[in-house]
Design a protein around this motif. Structure first.
Motif, PDB file in Angstrom:
ATOM      1  N   ARG A 452      52.504 121.369 121.192  1.00 43.13           N
ATOM      2  CA  ARG A 452      51.977 120.666 120.024  1.00 43.13           C
ATOM      3  C   ARG A 452      52.726 121.127 118.789  1.00 43.13           C
ATOM      4  N   SER A 453      53.012 120.195 117.920  1.00 41.10           N
ATOM      5  CA  SER A 453      53.693 120.522 116.680  1.00 41.10           C
ATOM      6  C   SER A 453      52.849 121.486 115.852  1.00 41.10           C
ATOM      7  N   ARG A 454      53.509 122.475 115.249  1.00 38.63           N
ATOM      8  CA  ARG A 454      52.802 123.409 114.371  1.00 38.63           C
ATOM      9  C   ARG A 454      52.494 122.769 113.024  1.00 38.63           C
ATOM     10  N   ASP A 455      53.190 121.674 112.699  1.00 38.43           N
ATOM     11  CA  ASP A 455      53.078 121.083 111.367  1.00 38.43           C
ATOM     12  C   ASP A 455      52.374 119.728 111.355  1.00 38.43           C
ATOM     13  N   ILE A 456      52.512 118.958 112.442  1.00 38.33           N
ATOM     14  CA  ILE A 456      51.861 117.648 112.546  1.00 38.33           C
ATOM     15  C   ILE A 456      50.731 117.803 113.560  1.00 38.33           C
ATOM     16  N   HIS A 457      49.500 117.779 113.089  1.00 34.99           N
ATOM     17  CA  HIS A 457      48.385 118.267 113.895  1.00 34.99           C
ATOM     18  C   HIS A 457      48.031 117.372 115.082  1.00 34.99           C
ATOM     19  N   ASN A 458      48.432 116.120 115.058  1.00 31.85           N
ATOM     20  CA  ASN A 458      48.106 115.234 116.189  1.00 31.85           C
ATOM     21  C   ASN A 458      49.348 114.815 116.971  1.00 31.85           C
ATOM     22  N   LEU A 459      50.406 115.619 116.863  1.00 28.77           N
ATOM     23  CA  LEU A 459      51.650 115.329 117.586  1.00 28.77           C
ATOM     24  C   LEU A 459      51.837 116.350 118.702  1.00 28.77           C
ATOM     25  N   HIS A 460      51.979 115.849 119.924  1.00 28.14           N
ATOM     26  CA  HIS A 460      52.093 116.692 121.115  1.00 28.14           C
ATOM     27  C   HIS A 460      53.408 116.382 121.822  1.00 28.14           C
ATOM     28  N   PHE A 461      53.920 117.374 122.574  1.00 27.48           N
ATOM     29  CA  PHE A 461      55.215 117.233 123.228  1.00 27.48           C
ATOM     30  C   PHE A 461      55.081 117.422 124.739  1.00 27.48           C
ATOM     31  N   VAL A 462      55.717 116.537 125.488  1.00 23.04           N
ATOM     32  CA  VAL A 462      55.844 116.700 126.931  1.00 23.04           C
ATOM     33  C   VAL A 462      57.296 116.415 127.302  1.00 23.04           C
ATOM     34  N   GLY A 463      57.702 116.891 128.488  1.00 22.00           N
ATOM     35  CA  GLY A 463      59.072 116.648 128.936  1.00 22.00           C
ATOM     36  C   GLY A 463      59.857 117.933 129.103  1.00 22.00           C
TER      37      GLY A 463
END
Length: 491
Positions: A452-463
């Protein structure tokens, strides 16, 4: 009902979509290409069918779980075919070693070329099993969303037990003495886009996946896994928007509130999951002022994994002694990786990998061999263009294969080159890297960018560019892991 947008329809994004939709979320998937599956891309050249990659399937339970969590049977969607003797490794001195999950067969071969390895083989498998079980318990199921996630005592204990400070090559030398055998095992580092002389011994557990759990292929091509996920997702109500490039995001109060394509708003909602390459897509979509914890300078300091130079060759004949997976090793493996990572140039004497899936599934290529030929390549220069002539290098590969008894040009019907620049363009891969970051530095091996982004609270990362790492099972797990975090947070 929570609305979730997924940017990218690779295996991670598809697994996220299925898991969330099955839990009642409203899911939209946006994919820049016309196909789903990311690097699991089908290529048809006349009567010759190819998978761009991955060609080797391990951890089949992961792919089954994505479908079976919905109450469906995975066998209704794709058919896995086990490969008993799966990879033939050829060496410069004319000897060979066939990798197999048949332990007696492996020991029988090792007794002839590496008696020490034969004696140590069961101890080797036991240690691989230990490494795998620690990873399966403490690393694979985790998502790393904030610094507190790294402070678990159990996680810290596990990190000390998985040989994080020992290079892979050194680990293999504990059990084997023949340089050719060491070279064959060292190739497992390339499965994470790294060098066996620099990657941690932790990743030696990849050998466990192939030599204990086994290697599989898929009837109709490995791309059928992506097609199966796509079908299940649509059955669950997921909306797919292919040929749609998200090129702008709207951020309000540190949250993404809308996505845009070519100036038009295409989504607004609650959560965003990025299945695109984090190293490339995140800086392109989010202005640097909005991501102070992931600056361009930080990204540029990271070491990308290796890329690939790929030739797809359809032949008019069936070559002898070409296994489903075949590897022709270079004369000097250390020099090859020095070229790739230190000098960042194409090796003159490369290791060459071939996948000939029609050996197992004739329907993929009824008129002759369908050779997927891969040579490891360095990540592209910052300008993202090969500093060499790709056609000349293709001919060089054909020359090398001809010396090894494979006269490709004599039987060539159709071919296609896929160089690193096309990988970068087609898949949005930073500098053409196949696996995001290399695993040479300890922080990149064990502390990959968070989910999950440390700066954009509803942005998550997969891959592959985030935890737990590259490779089709890992990216699939990352999708399920992140989806389950979102589900728990919204109960």
């Amino acid at each position: 009902m929570k609305r979730v947008a997924i940017i990218g329809a690779g295996l991670g994004g598809l697994a996220t979509a299925i898991t969330l939709a099955n839990a009642g979320f409203e899911v939209d998937v946006f994919e820049k290409n016309t196909h789903v599956g990311g690097k699991l891309m089908p290529v048809q050249l006349r009567t010759y069918g190819f998978d761009f990659g991955p060609n080797t399937i391990t951890m089949p339970h992961v792919f089954r779980q994505v479908i079976e969590q919905t109450g469906r049977k995975s066998d209704d969607y794709f058919t896995l075919i086990p490969l008993k003797h799966h990879t033939t490794n050829h060496f410069q001195d004319g000897s060979s070693l066939v990798f197999s999950r048949d332990k007696d067969f492996m020991i029988e071969q090792l007794e002839k070329i590496d008696p020490l390895g034969a004696k140590n083989y069961f101890s080797f498998l036991k240690e691989l099993t230990r490494l795998y079980e620690l990873s399966e318990t403490h690393f694979f199921p985790k998502t790393f969303r904030s610094w507190t996630d790294y402070l678990s005592p159990n996680l810290g204990y596990a990190l000390t037990k998985v040989r994080p400070l020992e290079p892979m090559d050194h680990f293999f030398k504990r059990y084997f003495s023949n340089p050719n055998v060491l070279q064959a095992f060292g190739r497992y580092a390339t499965y994470i886009g790294s060098s066996p002389y620099r990657a941690p011994a932790t990743f030696s557990m990849i050998a466990y996946l192939e030599l204990v759990q086994g290697v599989y292929t898929v009837k109709g091509g490995t791309v059928c896994i992506a097609r199966a996920f796509h079908k299940v997702a649509k059955e669950l109500g997921v909306r797919f928007h292919t040929n749609t490039t998200i090129d702008q995001v709207e951020i309000t109060d540190k949250r993404i509130t809308a996505l845009y394509c070519a100036g038009e708003q295409v989504w607004s909602g609650d959560e965003v999951v990025m299945n695109a390459d984090l190293l490339k897509a995140y800086p392109e979509l989010v202005a640097e002022r909005d991501r102070p914890s992931f600056t361009d300078k930080q990204r540029d300091a990271m070491e990308p994994s290796i890329s690939a130079f790929v030739i797809l060759a359809g032949l008019s004949t069936r070559l002898k002694n070409v296994n489903h997976h075949t590897v022709y090793f270079s004369h000097d493996y250390e020099a090859e990786f020095d070229a790739l990572f230190t000098r960042q140039e194409m090796p003159e004497d490369p290791t060459i990998y071939l996948c000939n899936s029609s050996v197992t599934d004739r329907d993929r290529s009824p008129d002759g061999d369908n050779l997927f030929i891969l040579v490891n390549a360095p990540p592209l220069p910052k300008g993202e263009k090969e500093p060499y002539d790709i056609h000349e290098y293709k001919e060089h590969i054909y020359d090398l294969l001809e010396k090894k008894g494979l006269p490709i040009r004599d039987h060539l019907v159709v071919e296609r080159i896929i160089p690193p620049s096309e990988i970068a363009e087609t898949f949005g891969a930073y500098r053409g890297a196949l696996y995001g970051l290399s695993s040479h530095r300890k922080q990149d091996a064990f502390l990959r960018p968070r989910n999950r982004s440390r700066d954009i609270h509803n942005l998550h990362f997969v891959g592959g560019s985030t935890h737990p790492g590259g490779g089709s099972p890992m990216v699939t797990m990352s999708g399920m892991n992140v989806a389950n975090v979102l589900i728990r947070a919204n109960r």
